[in-house]
Scaffold this motif. Structure first.
Motif, mmCIF file in Angstrom:
data_model
loop_
_atom_site.group_PDB
_atom_site.id
_atom_site.type_symbol
_atom_site.label_atom_id
_atom_site.label_comp_id
_atom_site.label_asym_id
_atom_site.label_seq_id
_atom_site.Cartn_x
_atom_site.Cartn_y
_atom_site.Cartn_z
ATOM 1 N N LYS A 2 2.112 -6.183 -4.055
ATOM 2 C CA LYS A 2 1.994 -6.147 -2.599
ATOM 3 C C LYS A 2 1.627 -4.724 -2.179
ATOM 4 O O LYS A 2 2.283 -3.770 -2.554
ATOM 5 C CB LYS A 2 3.322 -6.560 -1.975
ATOM 6 C CG LYS A 2 3.317 -6.625 -0.470
ATOM 7 C CD LYS A 2 4.664 -7.158 -0.008
ATOM 8 C CE LYS A 2 4.916 -7.249 1.424
ATOM 9 N NZ LYS A 2 4.109 -7.031 2.454
ATOM 10 N N THR A 3 0.555 -4.606 -1.426
ATOM 11 C CA THR A 3 0.139 -3.294 -0.942
ATOM 12 C C THR A 3 0.298 -3.229 0.568
ATOM 13 O O THR A 3 0.212 -4.243 1.255
ATOM 14 C CB THR A 3 -1.326 -3.000 -1.310
ATOM 15 O OG1 THR A 3 -2.165 -4.009 -0.758
ATOM 16 C CG2 THR A 3 -1.515 -2.959 -2.806
ATOM 17 N N ASN A 4 0.505 -2.027 1.076
ATOM 18 C CA ASN A 4 0.675 -1.893 2.518
ATOM 19 C C ASN A 4 -0.683 -1.827 3.211
ATOM 20 O O ASN A 4 -1.719 -1.620 2.578
ATOM 21 C CB ASN A 4 1.587 -0.711 2.859
ATOM 22 C CG ASN A 4 0.953 0.634 2.618
ATOM 23 O OD1 ASN A 4 -0.198 0.876 2.962
ATOM 24 N ND2 ASN A 4 1.711 1.548 2.032
ATOM 25 N N GLN A 5 -0.671 -1.995 4.530
ATOM 26 C CA GLN A 5 -1.909 -2.035 5.318
ATOM 27 C C GLN A 5 -2.700 -0.735 5.212
ATOM 28 O O GLN A 5 -3.928 -0.770 5.186
ATOM 29 C CB GLN A 5 -1.589 -2.327 6.785
ATOM 30 C CG GLN A 5 -1.203 -3.769 7.043
ATOM 31 C CD GLN A 5 -2.306 -4.745 6.693
ATOM 32 O OE1 GLN A 5 -2.205 -5.473 5.724
ATOM 33 N NE2 GLN A 5 -3.362 -4.747 7.453
ATOM 34 N N ILE A 7 -2.996 1.229 2.715
ATOM 35 C CA ILE A 7 -3.711 1.200 1.428
ATOM 36 C C ILE A 7 -4.885 0.232 1.523
ATOM 37 O O ILE A 7 -6.017 0.574 1.198
ATOM 38 C CB ILE A 7 -2.757 0.776 0.277
ATOM 39 C CG1 ILE A 7 -1.704 1.856 0.011
ATOM 40 C CG2 ILE A 7 -3.526 0.424 -0.982
ATOM 41 C CD1 ILE A 7 -2.174 3.056 -0.756
ATOM 42 N N GLN A 8 -4.610 -0.982 1.950
ATOM 43 C CA GLN A 8 -5.647 -2.023 1.990
ATOM 44 C C GLN A 8 -6.805 -1.670 2.914
ATOM 45 O O GLN A 8 -7.940 -2.053 2.654
ATOM 46 C CB GLN A 8 -5.041 -3.357 2.396
ATOM 47 C CG GLN A 8 -4.125 -3.924 1.345
ATOM 48 C CD GLN A 8 -3.481 -5.231 1.774
ATOM 49 O OE1 GLN A 8 -3.767 -5.764 2.830
ATOM 50 N NE2 GLN A 8 -2.609 -5.743 0.940
ATOM 51 N N ASN A 9 -6.532 -0.942 3.996
ATOM 52 C CA ASN A 9 -7.565 -0.621 4.968
ATOM 53 C C ASN A 9 -8.218 0.742 4.750
ATOM 54 O O ASN A 9 -9.115 1.113 5.498
ATOM 55 C CB ASN A 9 -6.981 -0.681 6.388
ATOM 56 C CG ASN A 9 -6.556 -2.081 6.762
ATOM 57 O OD1 ASN A 9 -7.116 -3.067 6.296
ATOM 58 N ND2 ASN A 9 -5.540 -2.177 7.598
ATOM 59 N N HIS A 13 -10.303 2.385 -0.624
ATOM 60 C CA HIS A 13 -9.526 1.364 -1.330
ATOM 61 C C HIS A 13 -10.383 0.647 -2.367
ATOM 62 O O HIS A 13 -11.529 0.280 -2.122
ATOM 63 C CB HIS A 13 -8.975 0.325 -0.354
ATOM 64 C CG HIS A 13 -8.252 -0.783 -1.045
ATOM 65 N ND1 HIS A 13 -8.868 -1.973 -1.384
ATOM 66 C CD2 HIS A 13 -6.986 -0.885 -1.498
ATOM 67 C CE1 HIS A 13 -7.986 -2.748 -1.996
ATOM 68 N NE2 HIS A 13 -6.850 -2.102 -2.072
ATOM 69 N N ASP A 14 -9.830 0.478 -3.518
ATOM 70 C CA ASP A 14 -10.387 -0.350 -4.591
ATOM 71 C C ASP A 14 -9.183 -0.949 -5.300
ATOM 72 O O ASP A 14 -8.282 -0.212 -5.725
ATOM 73 C CB ASP A 14 -11.218 0.494 -5.561
ATOM 74 C CG ASP A 14 -11.764 -0.333 -6.702
ATOM 75 O OD1 ASP A 14 -12.831 -0.948 -6.527
ATOM 76 O OD2 ASP A 14 -11.113 -0.385 -7.767
ATOM 77 N N ALA A 15 -9.146 -2.271 -5.406
ATOM 78 C CA ALA A 15 -7.976 -2.947 -5.981
ATOM 79 C C ALA A 15 -7.703 -2.484 -7.412
ATOM 80 O O ALA A 15 -6.541 -2.305 -7.796
ATOM 81 C CB ALA A 15 -8.159 -4.456 -5.928
ATOM 82 N N TYR A 18 -6.231 1.076 -7.272
ATOM 83 C CA TYR A 18 -4.837 1.008 -6.829
ATOM 84 C C TYR A 18 -3.942 0.518 -7.973
ATOM 85 O O TYR A 18 -2.892 1.096 -8.241
ATOM 86 C CB TYR A 18 -4.688 0.089 -5.616
ATOM 87 C CG TYR A 18 -3.250 -0.027 -5.184
ATOM 88 C CD1 TYR A 18 -2.658 0.980 -4.424
ATOM 89 C CD2 TYR A 18 -2.465 -1.104 -5.570
ATOM 90 C CE1 TYR A 18 -1.322 0.901 -4.052
ATOM 91 C CE2 TYR A 18 -1.135 -1.189 -5.204
ATOM 92 C CZ TYR A 18 -0.570 -0.186 -4.446
ATOM 93 O OH TYR A 18 0.753 -0.261 -4.095
ATOM 94 N N ASP A 28 2.629 4.906 -3.146
ATOM 95 C CA ASP A 28 1.590 4.644 -2.156
ATOM 96 C C ASP A 28 1.212 5.924 -1.416
ATOM 97 O O ASP A 28 0.031 6.167 -1.135
ATOM 98 C CB ASP A 28 2.031 3.565 -1.163
ATOM 99 C CG ASP A 28 1.955 2.153 -1.736
ATOM 100 O OD1 ASP A 28 1.475 1.992 -2.880
ATOM 101 O OD2 ASP A 28 2.363 1.220 -1.031
#
Length: 63
Positions: A2-5, A7-9, A13-15, A18, A28
């Motif tokens: 689970k990543t926070n917003q 990080i995701q935004n 960001h690259d999965a 991360y 994070d």
């Protein structure tokens, strides 16, 4: 995972990146700091292609 917003935004960001950094024990906050610095210097997201992919797989199990 689970990543926070933030990080995701993030624009860097690259999965895979991360997953790699998190598997290496980065928080994070540390990841965001790194991505902020890279973005500020004009670098885009880290992409795990070519030989780097085997390093990612070894650390995270991602293929």
């Amino acid at each position: 995972m689970k990543t926070n917003q933030n990080i995701q935004n993030h624009r860097n960001h690259d999965a895979d990146d991360y997953a790699y950094l998190a598997a290496k024990g980065w928080s994070d906050a540390e990841i965001l700091e790194r991505w902020d610095a890279e973005a500020k210097s004009g670098k885009g997201p880290c992409r795990w292609f070519g030989p780097a992919r085997s390093k990612l797989t070894a650390v995270t199990g991602r293929k």
